[in-house]
Design a protein around this motif. Structure first.
Motif, PDB file in Angstrom:
ATOM      1  N   ASP A  89       0.822  -1.225   0.000  1.00 47.43           N
ATOM      2  CA  ASP A  89       0.000   0.000   0.000  1.00 47.43           C
ATOM      3  C   ASP A  89       0.848   1.264   0.000  1.00 47.43           C
ATOM      4  OD1 ASP A  89      -2.873  -1.014   0.273  1.00 47.43           O
ATOM      5  OD2 ASP A  89      -1.836  -2.138   1.828  1.00 47.43           O
ATOM      6  N   LEU A  90       2.121   1.159   0.329  1.00 46.78           N
ATOM      7  CA  LEU A  90       3.055   2.284   0.265  1.00 46.78           C
ATOM      8  C   LEU A  90       4.134   1.961  -0.755  1.00 46.78           C
ATOM      9  CD1 LEU A  90       3.541   3.052   4.075  1.00 46.78           C
ATOM     10  CD2 LEU A  90       1.930   4.114   2.493  1.00 46.78           C
ATOM     11  N   ASN A  91       4.386   2.897  -1.674  1.00 48.70           N
ATOM     12  CA  ASN A  91       5.443   2.643  -2.642  1.00 48.70           C
ATOM     13  C   ASN A  91       6.805   2.988  -2.037  1.00 48.70           C
ATOM     14  OD1 ASN A  91       5.818   5.487  -2.812  1.00 48.70           O
ATOM     15  ND2 ASN A  91       4.266   5.619  -4.456  1.00 48.70           N
ATOM     16  N   HIS A 146       9.007   5.437  -2.522  1.00 53.44           N
ATOM     17  CA  HIS A 146       9.219   6.819  -2.105  1.00 53.44           C
ATOM     18  C   HIS A 146       8.500   7.112  -0.787  1.00 53.44           C
ATOM     19  CE1 HIS A 146      11.303   8.036  -5.765  1.00 53.44           C
ATOM     20  NE2 HIS A 146      10.368   7.409  -6.481  1.00 53.44           N
ATOM     21  N   GLN A 147       7.274   6.596  -0.643  1.00 50.13           N
ATOM     22  CA  GLN A 147       6.526   6.838   0.593  1.00 50.13           C
ATOM     23  C   GLN A 147       7.202   6.149   1.780  1.00 50.13           C
ATOM     24  OE1 GLN A 147       2.812   5.312  -0.978  1.00 50.13           O
ATOM     25  NE2 GLN A 147       1.876   7.365  -0.978  1.00 50.13           N
ATOM     26  N   ILE A 148       7.724   4.957   1.559  1.00 47.81           N
ATOM     27  CA  ILE A 148       8.400   4.224   2.645  1.00 47.81           C
ATOM     28  C   ILE A 148       9.644   5.013   3.093  1.00 47.81           C
ATOM     29  CG2 ILE A 148       9.729   2.134   3.185  1.00 47.81           C
ATOM     30  CD1 ILE A 148       7.774   0.588   1.423  1.00 47.81           C
ATOM     31  N   MET A 149      10.452   5.526   2.141  1.00 45.62           N
ATOM     32  CA  MET A 149      11.652   6.309   2.495  1.00 45.62           C
ATOM     33  C   MET A 149      11.282   7.580   3.253  1.00 45.62           C
ATOM     34  SD  MET A 149      14.285   5.908  -0.742  1.00 45.62           S
ATOM     35  CE  MET A 149      13.131   6.508  -1.975  1.00 45.62           C
ATOM     36  N   GLU A 150      10.167   8.191   2.845  1.00 45.92           N
ATOM     37  CA  GLU A 150       9.743   9.426   3.503  1.00 45.92           C
ATOM     38  C   GLU A 150       9.265   9.147   4.922  1.00 45.92           C
ATOM     39  OE1 GLU A 150       6.431  12.999   2.906  1.00 45.92           O
ATOM     40  OE2 GLU A 150       6.876  11.634   1.263  1.00 45.92           O
ATOM     41  N   VAL A 151       8.463   8.076   5.129  1.00 44.02           N
ATOM     42  CA  VAL A 151       7.948   7.760   6.465  1.00 44.02           C
ATOM     43  C   VAL A 151       9.084   7.362   7.412  1.00 44.02           C
ATOM     44  CG1 VAL A 151       6.530   6.133   7.769  1.00 44.02           C
ATOM     45  CG2 VAL A 151       5.656   7.120   5.633  1.00 44.02           C
ATOM     46  N   LEU A 152      10.041   6.580   6.907  1.00 42.31           N
ATOM     47  CA  LEU A 152      11.114   6.074   7.764  1.00 42.31           C
ATOM     48  C   LEU A 152      12.340   6.971   7.774  1.00 42.31           C
ATOM     49  CD1 LEU A 152      11.040   2.241   6.915  1.00 42.31           C
ATOM     50  CD2 LEU A 152       9.918   3.456   8.788  1.00 42.31           C
ATOM     51  N   GLY A 153      12.391   7.948   6.846  1.00 47.91           N
ATOM     52  CA  GLY A 153      13.541   8.844   6.776  1.00 47.91           C
ATOM     53  C   GLY A 153      14.813   8.126   6.391  1.00 47.91           C
ATOM     54  N   ILE A 154      14.726   7.238   5.408  1.00 46.36           N
ATOM     55  CA  ILE A 154      15.894   6.457   4.997  1.00 46.36           C
ATOM     56  C   ILE A 154      16.153   6.682   3.521  1.00 46.36           C
ATOM     57  CG2 ILE A 154      15.508   4.665   6.744  1.00 46.36           C
ATOM     58  CD1 ILE A 154      14.203   2.959   4.574  1.00 46.36           C
ATOM     59  N   ARG A 155      17.339   6.249   3.082  1.00 44.03           N
ATOM     60  CA  ARG A 155      17.725   6.316   1.681  1.00 44.03           C
ATOM     61  C   ARG A 155      17.604   4.923   1.062  1.00 44.03           C
ATOM     62  NH1 ARG A 155      20.569  10.685  -0.086  1.00 44.03           N
ATOM     63  NH2 ARG A 155      21.001  12.319   1.461  1.00 44.03           N
ATOM     64  N   THR A 191      -3.342   3.949   7.836  1.00 48.67           N
ATOM     65  CA  THR A 191      -3.206   2.629   8.448  1.00 48.67           C
ATOM     66  C   THR A 191      -1.904   1.962   8.037  1.00 48.67           C
ATOM     67  OG1 THR A 191      -5.612   2.376   8.425  1.00 48.67           O
ATOM     68  CG2 THR A 191      -4.314   0.363   8.732  1.00 48.67           C
ATOM     69  N   ALA A 192      -1.563   2.089   6.747  1.00 50.20           N
ATOM     70  CA  ALA A 192      -0.324   1.496   6.258  1.00 50.20           C
ATOM     71  C   ALA A 192       0.887   2.163   6.894  1.00 50.20           C
ATOM     72  CB  ALA A 192      -0.269   1.615   4.737  1.00 50.20           C
ATOM     73  N   ARG A 193       0.840   3.508   7.058  1.00 50.57           N
ATOM     74  CA  ARG A 193       1.967   4.232   7.675  1.00 50.57           C
ATOM     75  C   ARG A 193       2.159   3.779   9.114  1.00 50.57           C
ATOM     76  NH1 ARG A 193       0.469  10.118   8.776  1.00 50.57           N
ATOM     77  NH2 ARG A 193      -0.708   8.932  10.337  1.00 50.57           N
ATOM     78  N   ASP A 194       1.059   3.659   9.861  1.00 49.04           N
ATOM     79  CA  ASP A 194       1.173   3.248  11.266  1.00 49.04           C
ATOM     80  C   ASP A 194       1.745   1.831  11.369  1.00 49.04           C
ATOM     81  OD1 ASP A 194       0.106   5.675  11.936  1.00 49.04           O
ATOM     82  OD2 ASP A 194      -1.936   4.893  12.265  1.00 49.04           O
ATOM     83  N   ALA A 195       1.324   0.961  10.454  1.00 44.91           N
ATOM     84  CA  ALA A 195       1.839  -0.408  10.464  1.00 44.91           C
ATOM     85  C   ALA A 195       3.336  -0.428  10.186  1.00 44.91           C
ATOM     86  CB  ALA A 195       1.092  -1.259   9.442  1.00 44.91           C
ATOM     87  N   LEU A 196       3.790   0.437   9.260  1.00 49.71           N
ATOM     88  CA  LEU A 196       5.212   0.495   8.942  1.00 49.71           C
ATOM     89  C   LEU A 196       6.027   1.013  10.113  1.00 49.71           C
ATOM     90  CD1 LEU A 196       7.487   0.230   6.867  1.00 49.71           C
ATOM     91  CD2 LEU A 196       6.907   2.542   6.051  1.00 49.71           C
ATOM     92  N   LEU A 197       5.533   2.051  10.786  1.00 47.46           N
ATOM     93  CA  LEU A 197       6.248   2.606  11.942  1.00 47.46           C
ATOM     94  C   LEU A 197       6.300   1.587  13.081  1.00 47.46           C
ATOM     95  CD1 LEU A 197       4.832   6.248  11.903  1.00 47.46           C
ATOM     96  CD2 LEU A 197       7.150   5.510  11.287  1.00 47.46           C
ATOM     97  N   GLU A 198       5.220   0.834  13.259  1.00 51.24           N
ATOM     98  CA  GLU A 198       5.217  -0.181  14.309  1.00 51.24           C
ATOM     99  C   GLU A 198       6.232  -1.274  13.999  1.00 51.24           C
ATOM    100  OE1 GLU A 198       2.099  -3.381  16.368  1.00 51.24           O
ATOM    101  OE2 GLU A 198       1.374  -1.875  14.933  1.00 51.24           O
ATOM    102  N   TRP A 199       6.351  -1.613  12.724  1.00 51.99           N
ATOM    103  CA  TRP A 199       7.332  -2.618  12.312  1.00 51.99           C
ATOM    104  C   TRP A 199       8.746  -2.169  12.649  1.00 51.99           C
ATOM    105  CZ3 TRP A 199      10.965  -1.816   8.310  1.00 51.99           C
ATOM    106  CH2 TRP A 199      11.728  -2.954   7.962  1.00 51.99           C
ATOM    107  N   ARG A 200       9.070  -0.852  12.341  1.00 45.82           N
ATOM    108  CA  ARG A 200      10.415  -0.371  12.626  1.00 45.82           C
ATOM    109  C   ARG A 200      10.664  -0.310  14.124  1.00 45.82           C
ATOM    110  NH1 ARG A 200      12.724   5.441  10.753  1.00 45.82           N
ATOM    111  NH2 ARG A 200      11.233   6.122  12.338  1.00 45.82           N
ATOM    112  N   ALA A 201       9.621   0.038  14.907  1.00 55.42           N
ATOM    113  CA  ALA A 201       9.794   0.114  16.360  1.00 55.42           C
ATOM    114  C   ALA A 201      10.144  -1.267  16.925  1.00 55.42           C
ATOM    115  CB  ALA A 201       8.518   0.644  16.991  1.00 55.42           C
TER     116      ALA A 201
END
Length: 598
Positions: A545-547, A549-558, A584-594
């Motif tokens: 659900d996140l491409n 570019h969106q994943i890099m922006e949410v996580l602040g990674i290259r 919902t997808a953003r929150d799931a991604l942040l929870e995964w990194r946490a």
């Protein structure tokens, strides 16, 4: 003047020669029924036996199937075309091309028969080209087995269904035989020749079954033992006992068309009950009186239904009347046995033929009452179709749509899809008849009936589900479905979707061709949408659900390994939980990194 004699009376040769023939009578009581047989004796002392029902009374006397009116018109004589039951040798059969290819010629049938078999002319009827063709069409495995029995001084006779199939030119891989031996000797003869040899004691004095591989074909053979008296008895006595045993065996068959015996060494057809004639007429008739047959064996009525569905033959009026009169006796048959016969009927070539017979003889009232209940008066307002006829037509049309052979689940669903209509039938003020929610009521009725017949649980649930869903498509016709509605249709059908397609198409029996074409086009459209959505959903399911570019922006990674791992996680999450919105997808991604950072 023609004298009549008993079955064992001694006759002067002069008497038979002078008259041209003599008549013999034989009376026997079988299962409480008095049966009369008539024998026509020719000058060579052979006798052709037949049942009294096959004879007629004329001004010239009693006319048996072996007699005809002479050209002079004032006397009866033996039919010259049939030649009576002659003991003259049969002509030597030429080897077929198939035999020559196999590198061997079959032995002449008239020379390898034991004396006590060739002498048994009393039961033998005349040979015609159909009988010779039936013998010629038997597979080589029959001659291999015959050779072993002939070498042991025994005869071998093909009997039952195998004879009918041979006469029809369609010999199967299951063959039945009778021999004048006991089980022990049969086992000695086939020792080392057959596989999976078994002795069955449900018959007296026993049956030996075996399997035999012949080239690429695998045959199932059954040999019934009919021992002869001790050897110190006269040949005539042994022959008489063997003939009586063979007659008793044939009399126990369900139908006359299966109560014939084909001589293998000497080409002869034993047809005591008119089976060949019934085969030509395509009718089902019992060797004994039908009432006596049913009284001793109530499941016979279900086998008549199965036979009608499998062969397309009609029972004679006497048999049909007996089934109608004694229909209640079917309640004595265990549910499992009823289920087996119903299943065989449903999987036959013409199940609707058998089902009509089941209803017309009132058997269905005791084993499948929901079917005759569909024959309520449907023409009183001329506002709706005949549900009973509609059901049988749906069944026929569903069978025509099968692609992988007989499908019991589909056929039962077609048979039961409208059984809820009698209970939901309502007539409005305008005279219109409706059956609202009959699919839901029918689902419960189908489940209950199939449970009573002891069908497997999964089959019951599949049939009930198809009955419940068979009307769902009409919502698509009445109003355009959204994509989620189409997906729900697919989801609710699950693995039954293919059968639901077939049942829904078969359910269209309207005579209005314009309406039928419109329904067909609508279902074509629905199937196309289902296929299109399936391809689209499969393609979308591979995308998170996140491409990137969106994943890099949410996580602040290259771009790098961390992005790859995050992308794979989001793709798996999409497959597991389905589509999600951005938040919902953003929150799931942040929870995964946490979780990873802990």
């Amino acid at each position: 003047m023609i004298r009549t004699y008993g079955p064992e009376s001694e006759l002067s040769p002069y008497e038979v020669q002078a008259a041209g023939y003599a008549l013999r009578f034989r009376c026997e009581t079988r299962d409480g029924t008095r049966e009369v047989s008539i024998g026509t004796q020719s000058p060579d002392h052979t006798v052709q036996w037949t049942i009294l029902e096959r004879c007629r009374l004329s001004d010239l006397g009693l006319v048996t199937p072996s007699l005809e009116v002479a050209s002079e018109g004032d006397v009866l004589r033996l039919k010259t075309a049939e030649g009576a039951a002659t003991s003259a040798p049969q002509p030597r059969r030429q080897a077929t091309e198939r035999d020559k290819v196999r590198g061997r010629e079959k032995q002449p049938w008239a020379t390898d028969s034991p004396p006590h078999q060739t002498a048994g002319a009393a039961l033998q009827e005349t040979v015609d080209p159909r009988v010779e063709a039936a013998r010629a069409g038997l597979p080589p495995v029959v001659d291999d087995l015959l050779h072993r029995f002939t070498a042991a001084g025994l005869g071998l006779t093909l009997v039952g269904t195998s004879v009918r199939q041979a006469l029809e030119g369609n010999v199967g891989h299951e063959l039945d035989f009778v021999t004048e031996s006991d089980v022990q000797q049969i086992r000695q003869i086939i020792h080392g020749w057959g596989d999976e040899v078994r002795v069955h004691r449900e018959h007296t004095p026993g049956v030996v079954s075996l399997r035999k591989q012949s080239d690429t074909d695998n045959y199932s053979l059954r040999i019934s033992a009919c021992p002869t008296p001790p050897h110190d008895r006269s040949p005539r006595s042994r022959r008489a006992v063997h003939e009586k045993a063979l007659e008793a065996y044939l009399r126990r068959r369900d139908f006359t068309i299966d109560a014939m015996a084909l001589g293998l060494s000497r080409v002869t057809l034993t047809d005591l009950f008119g089976g060949l004639r019934d085969l030509e007429r395509r009718v089902l008739r019992t060797p004994r009186a039908p009432t006596a047959s049913i009284a001793n064996d109530p499941p016979l009525m279900l086998r008549v239904v199965r036979g009608a569905a499998r062969l397309g033959f009609e029972p004679v009026s006497e048999l049909r009347d007996a089934m109608h009169t004694m229909a209640r006796r079917v309640t004595e048959v265990p549910a499992e046995h009823v289920r087996e016969e119903l299943t065989a009927t449903m999987l036959a070539a013409r199940p609707s033929t058998g089902l009509r017979l089941l209803v017309d003889t009132r058997l269905a009232e005791h084993v499948l009452p929901e079917l005759p209940a569909l024959r309520f008066e449907s023409a009183e307002h001329h506002r709706h179709k005949d549900i009973y006829e509609h059901t049988l037509k749906v069944l026929d049309q569903a069978i025509a749509l099968e692609t992988d052979g007989p499908d019991l689940t589909l056929r039962l669903a077609a048979l039961l899809h409208d059984i809820g209509t009698p209970r939901t039938r309502r007539t409005g003020r305008d005279g219109r008849v409706s059956f609202h929610h009959h699919e839901v009521v029918g689902r419960n009725m189908a489940r209950k009936r199939l449970r009573a017949l002891a069908y497997p649980g999964q089959l019951i649930e599949d049939v009930a589900r198809l009955v419940e869903l068979h009307l769902r498509f009409h919502g698509y016709v009445d109003g355009r479905w959204t994509d989620p509605a189409v997906r729900r249709y697919v989801r609710d059908a699950g693995p039954l979707l293919g059968r639901l397609h077939q049942l829904t198409r078969a359910d269209c029996t309207t005579r209005n061709q314009r309406k039928a074409n419109a329904l067909a086009r609508a279902y074509d459209s629905l199937e196309e949408r289902i296929e299109h959505l399936a391809v689209e959903d499969e393609r979308q399911s591979a995308r998170p659900d996140l491409n990137g570019h969106q994943i890099m922006e949410v996580l602040g990674i290259r771009p790098g390994a961390e992005l790859g791992r995050a992308y794979e996680y989001m793709r798996d999450l999409r497959i597991e939980k389905g589509p999600m919105n951005f938040e919902t997808a953003r929150d799931a991604l942040l929870e995964w990194r946490a979780r990873r950072d802990r």
